[in-house]
Enzyme design. Structure first.
Site, PDB file in Angstrom:
ATOM      1  N   HIS A 306      33.044  62.731  81.952  1.00  0.00           N
ATOM      2  CA  HIS A 306      32.425  63.855  81.328  1.00  0.00           C
ATOM      3  C   HIS A 306      31.798  64.910  82.228  1.00  0.00           C
ATOM      4  CE1 HIS A 306      29.966  66.009  78.572  1.00  0.00           C
ATOM      5  NE2 HIS A 306      30.589  65.561  77.546  1.00  0.00           N
ATOM      6  N   ASP A 363      34.801  59.831  73.107  1.00  0.00           N
ATOM      7  CA  ASP A 363      36.222  59.838  72.556  1.00  0.00           C
ATOM      8  C   ASP A 363      36.719  58.414  72.812  1.00  0.00           C
ATOM      9  OD1 ASP A 363      36.122  62.604  71.690  1.00  0.00           O
ATOM     10  OD2 ASP A 363      36.434  62.973  73.764  1.00  0.00           O
TER      11      ASP A 363
END
Ligand code: ACO
Length: 428
Positions: A306, A363
């Site tokens: 991320h 996700d």
């Protein structure tokens, strides 16, 4: 200028820049006068060191793995509140009291229907159109239907547009799904919860009664909460940038949806599940870990890493727990979930991922849950867009009310040709 300033030595001259402090988080050097003082720009592709605005909505500490909405930790909101409460919190700044929540929920439910003309708009799309393509088109088209809420200088119209967007997004998303499977559109039912109504519009058919499963409703509501806002990410920055020119809110949210579609952003949950399915069985994991580590192979472990979190994404923890609950409730034995859990363990112990601080993001598990509930992968990003609409409209409202707001206009480091004379085509 006092101690709280930064000095820059540049071009034989020293200039001072004020250092701003937020309520929490890194200090911010105010470089607004930099160009006027020095004639120089800063270079920051991807805005990794640039605060583009002041905001009171969401705070992330990527190193600690902390996400707060108006100060409240995301895990507490996901476990204890509802999506409507979080929507109210983001929009209005405080958690609602009981009657405020009832009134807000009622207001949202009164905007769930779409202008009937919009249903004919869907029929212009191919049946196999990606639902995100439909979302971009239909949400952008809302500005052609709701003229009485496009004056951005009127706070009342801004509020109505915000309510409309939050309320109509489930209807639009469910219709995009129904269109793709060739089933009739299902009208909203305002006696159901925001999330229960969405599930019904998506999965019910006129031929049968549909009862909303409370476990699935709760899981879906959590997923919406986990996606509600995430500070100045790519799609939110897109909404703000589009809005900075004075564009109407429906057009701005359509721009956000377009940005969210990409696989490095909202499209990652679709990509993560596709990857887990491609891996298929636990014994094939080492092969894919090796590929992810190979610099000559473009393959990346989707759902890992991320831009901001260099620790476990706090949303991923809630998501993993929710995945367990949903699979148990539905009695689903999905080998993809085993692959996900094993892959997570292997990656978390592999020096490559440890050194680069690559952890599962939101996700990684969401695709497993959504697929078990019955959503096709093409709908995953649509669900993300539905939930993130709350954050987008809250951020958009904050921007429009900010007296410091200006049209966004980044600079560039130009490396193209310098001025040269035009040469006639037959002399080239
Ligand atoms: N698999 C393998 N290696 C990775 C991964 C991954 N998923 N993510 C990053 N790396 C490596 C990069 O190759 C790079 O290595 P290097 O330093 O040797 O060149 C290093 O880690 C840093 O990567 P960057 O791409 O520079 O990190 P950045 O912060 O810019 O990227 C991003 C973040 C785009 C999310 C990236 O981690 C990625 O592509 N992940 C997979 C896609 C994904 O899951 N996206 C969802 C994001 S969450 C969201 O949008 C809700």
């Amino acid at each position: 200028m006092g101690d709280n300033s930064a000095k820059l030595n540049f071009g034989g001259q020293e200039t001072d820049y004020k250092v701003l402090s937020g309520s929490v988080g890194p200090e911010v050097i105010d470089i607004r006068k930099l160009y006027a003082n020095t004639g120089a720009f800063t270079y920051d592709p991807g805005f990794t060191s640039t605060a583009s605005c002041e905001s009171k909505l969401t705070y992330i500490d990527g190193d600690q793995g902390i996400l707060l909405h108006r100060g409240y930790p995301i895990d507490q909101l996901a476990e204890q509140s509802s999506f409507m409460e979080v929507a109210y919190l983001l929009l209005r700044g405080e958690l609602p009291g009981k009657s405020e929540l009832e009134s807000f929920t009622r207001t949202i439910s009164r905007h769930t229907m779409l202008n009937e003309q919009l249903s004919t708009f869907y029929r212009g799309f191919r049946r196999d159109a990606h639902p995100m393509a439909i979302m971009c088109g239909v949400v952008g088209a809302l500005s052609a239907f709701y003229h009485d809420s496009t004056d951005i200088n009127d706070p009342y119209q801004r509020m109505v547009a915000s309510h409309r967007l939050i309320a109509k997004m489930p209807t639009i998303a469910a219709m995009a799904y129904k269109y793709s499977v060739g089933q009739p559109f299902v009208y909203p039912r305002n006696d159901l919860s925001y999330t229960g109504n969405f599930l019904r519009m998506t999965f019910s058919v006129p031929a049968e009664d549909y009862v909303v499963d409370p476990v699935i409703e709760d899981a879906m509501d959590k997923i919406f909460i986990l996606h509600a806002d995430h500070e100045q990410n790519a799609s939110t920055s897109t909404v703000r940038l589009a809005g900075s020119s004075g564009a109407n809110p429906f057009a701005c949210i359509a721009a956000g949806i377009a940005c969210l579609w990409g696989p490095a952003h909202g499209g990652a949950n679709e990509a993560a599940l596709n990857m887990l399915r491609e891996i298929g069985t636990v014994d094939r994991i080492p092969e894919y870990i090796a590929r992810a580590k190979n610099k000559d192979d473009p393959f990346r472990l989707m759902g890992f890493g991320h831009r901001v979190y260099k620790n476990y994404d706090p949303r991923a923890k809630v998501m993993q727990k929710t995945a367990n609950e949903v699979l148990e409730r539905l009695g689903v034995k999905d080998p993809v979930f085993d692959v996900a859990r094993e892959l997570e363990q292997i990656a978390l112990n592999d020096p490559y991922f440890v050194e680069k601080k690559l952890y599962p993001n939101v996700d990684f598990y969401s695709g497993v849950i959504l697929s078990a509930i019955g959503f096709p992968t093409t709908m995953f990003t649509v669900l993300f867009a539905l939930a993130r609409t709350v954050g987008w409209v809250a951020q958009w409202n904050e921007m429009i009310s900010d007296p410091e707001q200006k049209i966004g206009r980044p600079r560039q480091l130009y490396t193209g040709p310098t001025a040269r004379d035009y040469v006639d085509v037959d002399k080239r």
